[in-house]
Design a protein around this motif. Structure first.
Motif, PDB file in Angstrom:
ATOM      1  N   PRO A 177       0.767  -1.421   0.073  1.00  0.00           N
ATOM      2  CA  PRO A 177       0.150   0.039  -0.183  1.00  0.00           C
ATOM      3  C   PRO A 177       0.800   1.331  -0.220  1.00  0.00           C
ATOM      4  O   PRO A 177       0.414   2.442  -0.457  1.00  0.00           O
ATOM      5  N   ASP A 178       2.124   1.188   0.360  1.00  0.00           N
ATOM      6  CA  ASP A 178       2.959   2.477   0.482  1.00  0.00           C
ATOM      7  C   ASP A 178       3.778   2.578  -0.869  1.00  0.00           C
ATOM      8  O   ASP A 178       4.690   3.569  -1.130  1.00  0.00           O
ATOM      9  N   GLY A 196      -0.155   0.264  -4.626  1.00  0.00           N
ATOM     10  CA  GLY A 196      -0.326  -1.204  -4.291  1.00  0.00           C
ATOM     11  C   GLY A 196      -1.477  -1.465  -3.632  1.00  0.00           C
ATOM     12  O   GLY A 196      -1.869  -0.595  -2.723  1.00  0.00           O
ATOM     13  N   GLN A 197      -2.503  -2.412  -3.447  1.00  0.00           N
ATOM     14  CA  GLN A 197      -3.477  -2.650  -2.749  1.00  0.00           C
ATOM     15  C   GLN A 197      -3.181  -4.117  -2.116  1.00  0.00           C
ATOM     16  O   GLN A 197      -4.415  -4.971  -1.850  1.00  0.00           O
ATOM     17  N   GLY A 198      -2.128  -4.683  -1.824  1.00  0.00           N
ATOM     18  CA  GLY A 198      -2.027  -6.000  -1.097  1.00  0.00           C
ATOM     19  C   GLY A 198      -2.307  -6.700  -2.201  1.00  0.00           C
ATOM     20  O   GLY A 198      -1.710  -7.096  -3.317  1.00  0.00           O
ATOM     21  N   ASP A 199      -3.360  -7.934  -1.651  1.00  0.00           N
ATOM     22  CA  ASP A 199      -3.496  -9.070  -2.726  1.00  0.00           C
ATOM     23  C   ASP A 199      -4.402  -8.600  -3.660  1.00  0.00           C
ATOM     24  O   ASP A 199      -5.042  -9.651  -4.502  1.00  0.00           O
ATOM     25  N   ARG A 200      -4.945  -7.358  -3.865  1.00  0.00           N
ATOM     26  CA  ARG A 200      -6.062  -6.841  -4.796  1.00  0.00           C
ATOM     27  C   ARG A 200      -5.339  -6.077  -6.028  1.00  0.00           C
ATOM     28  O   ARG A 200      -4.092  -5.996  -5.821  1.00  0.00           O
ATOM     29  N   PRO A 201      -5.748  -6.076  -7.013  1.00  0.00           N
ATOM     30  CA  PRO A 201      -5.276  -5.301  -8.175  1.00  0.00           C
ATOM     31  C   PRO A 201      -4.670  -4.094  -7.906  1.00  0.00           C
ATOM     32  O   PRO A 201      -5.118  -3.439  -6.900  1.00  0.00           O
ATOM     33  N   LEU A 202      -3.699  -3.706  -8.639  1.00  0.00           N
ATOM     34  CA  LEU A 202      -3.072  -2.097  -8.411  1.00  0.00           C
ATOM     35  C   LEU A 202      -4.239  -1.178  -8.853  1.00  0.00           C
ATOM     36  O   LEU A 202      -4.926  -1.537  -9.911  1.00  0.00           O
ATOM     37  N   VAL A 236       4.276  -3.650 -16.066  1.00  0.00           N
ATOM     38  CA  VAL A 236       3.850  -3.510 -14.665  1.00  0.00           C
ATOM     39  C   VAL A 236       2.192  -4.515 -14.645  1.00  0.00           C
ATOM     40  O   VAL A 236       2.188  -5.387 -13.554  1.00  0.00           O
ATOM     41  N   GLY A 237       1.445  -4.569 -15.577  1.00  0.00           N
ATOM     42  CA  GLY A 237       0.406  -5.224 -15.617  1.00  0.00           C
ATOM     43  C   GLY A 237      -0.655  -5.061 -16.694  1.00  0.00           C
ATOM     44  O   GLY A 237      -0.514  -4.267 -17.751  1.00  0.00           O
ATOM     45  N   VAL A 238      -1.873  -5.536 -16.508  1.00  0.00           N
ATOM     46  CA  VAL A 238      -2.716  -5.735 -17.419  1.00  0.00           C
ATOM     47  C   VAL A 238      -4.306  -4.939 -16.832  1.00  0.00           C
ATOM     48  O   VAL A 238      -4.583  -5.214 -15.566  1.00  0.00           O
ATOM     49  N   VAL A 255      -5.367  -2.623 -12.318  1.00  0.00           N
ATOM     50  CA  VAL A 255      -4.543  -3.391 -13.065  1.00  0.00           C
ATOM     51  C   VAL A 255      -4.162  -4.755 -12.440  1.00  0.00           C
ATOM     52  O   VAL A 255      -3.536  -4.692 -11.065  1.00  0.00           O
ATOM     53  N   THR A 256      -3.872  -5.832 -13.081  1.00  0.00           N
ATOM     54  CA  THR A 256      -3.682  -7.040 -12.462  1.00  0.00           C
ATOM     55  C   THR A 256      -2.078  -7.062 -12.854  1.00  0.00           C
ATOM     56  O   THR A 256      -1.770  -7.029 -13.925  1.00  0.00           O
TER      57      THR A 256
END
Length: 312
Positions: A177-178, A196-202, A236-238, A255-256
């Motif tokens: 998260p930081d 960041g959101q931990g185990d969730r998507p960005l 980074v991601g999708v 974003v995953t």
């Protein structure tokens, strides 16, 4: 026979004759005069000897088996040990093949982005910094690692270096998260900031509230001043979700990430930034959609069906 003087003399005489025959036999060798008598005795008593031998063989074998049972047990134990060692080596080889595949993939990413990287292994999860998403890697200051260096693997952005020791370093993962990183959309170049959101998507805030975004679009890092803490062009991601535009100054998308943060093993610290921005060239080719087969059904009229205009 009674124990008399005559019997004793006879016994002494027989013993003397026996010793004399033994002496003559030994001195005669193969031409011994008693060889014929010995062969005749062997012919008579040989079958008896063989029968006795075959009768006592099972007992002898049993005794031999008991005597050798300890050695056989040791051999079985050794075979079991060797088998376990072989299985361990096979397991180790599987792991080594997996790690080699990760390394090859990371080197390919580094080559396409022209990143100078220092390979490392994740040796611990979660440093003594509360509940933040961090890992410890086995390279440090003695390997040229510095604070605020980009960390990646064969899939994309892993995080950034936050703490450096002589032989180890702590990496803040991109899903913490930081954690915040500047991003660039593939093709459209729309800029934003991913958190960041931990185990969730960005969560990504795009600077353009009217940007045209759809699921499946991909992002890379935008880069930082003097390439710290982030070098440009790292995948980074999708995009997995797009919030509807509500007239805000920014637009939110989710974003995953390409990287699986719970399966980190081999990573690379970028110790030398590329001379030019690779933009989105490091992204892998998009998978081609699989065509959906179409089935056409043609109805053939039956031979017994009536034909229009034909009288029955």
């Amino acid at each position: 026979m009674r124990d008399t003087r005559e019997s004793r003399l006879l016994l002494v005489l027989l013993i003397a004759i026996a010793f004399a025959l033994i002496t003559v036999d030994i001195r005669g060798g193969q031409d011994s005069p008693v060889d014929g008598a010995r062969q005749a005795a062997a012919t008579v008593f040989g079958p008896v000897e063989n029968g006795v031998s075959s009768a006592v063989d099972p007992v002898g074998n049993a005794i031999s088996a008991v005597r050798d049972s300890g050695g056989r047990h040791d051999r079985i134990a050794q075979l079991e040990h060797d088998n376990a060692a072989l299985k361990a080596r096979l397991g180790s080889n599987d792991r080594n093949r997996s790690r080699l595949k990760q390394l090859d993939k990371m080197i390919k990413v580094a080559g396409e982005g022209q990143y100078g990287i220092k390979g490392a292994e994740v040796i611990a999860i979660g440093a003594a910094q509360g509940f933040s998403w961090t890992v410890t890697i086995d390279v440090g200051a003695q390997d040229g690692i510095q604070r605020d260096m980009t960390v990646l693997n064969g899939d994309g952005l892993v995080g950034r270096v936050t703490t450096v020791g002589p032989d180890t370093a702590t990496v803040l993962l991109a899903n913490d998260p930081d954690f915040t990183v500047g991003t660039r959309m593939e093709s459209t170049d729309e800029l934003g900031f991913a958190s960041g959101q931990g185990d969730r998507p960005l969560r990504v805030e795009l600077l353009n509230a009217k940007a045209k975004i759809k699921n499946g679009d991909r992002l890379v890092t935008f880069g930082s001043q003097a390439d710290k803490p982030f070098v440009p062009g790292v995948p980074v991601g999708v995009v997995s979700r797009v919030d509807p535009s509500g007239g805000d100054l920014t637009r939110t998308i989710y974003v995953t990430p390409f990287v699986s943060f719970t399966k980190l093993d081999i990573v690379g610290v970028v110790v030398a930034a590329p001379k030019s921005d690779p933009r989105d060239t490091v992204l892998p080719p998009k998978p081609r959609p699989t065509p959906t087969p179409t089935v056409t059904v043609t109805v053939t009229p039956s031979a017994s069906a009536p034909v229009l205009g034909q009288q029955q």
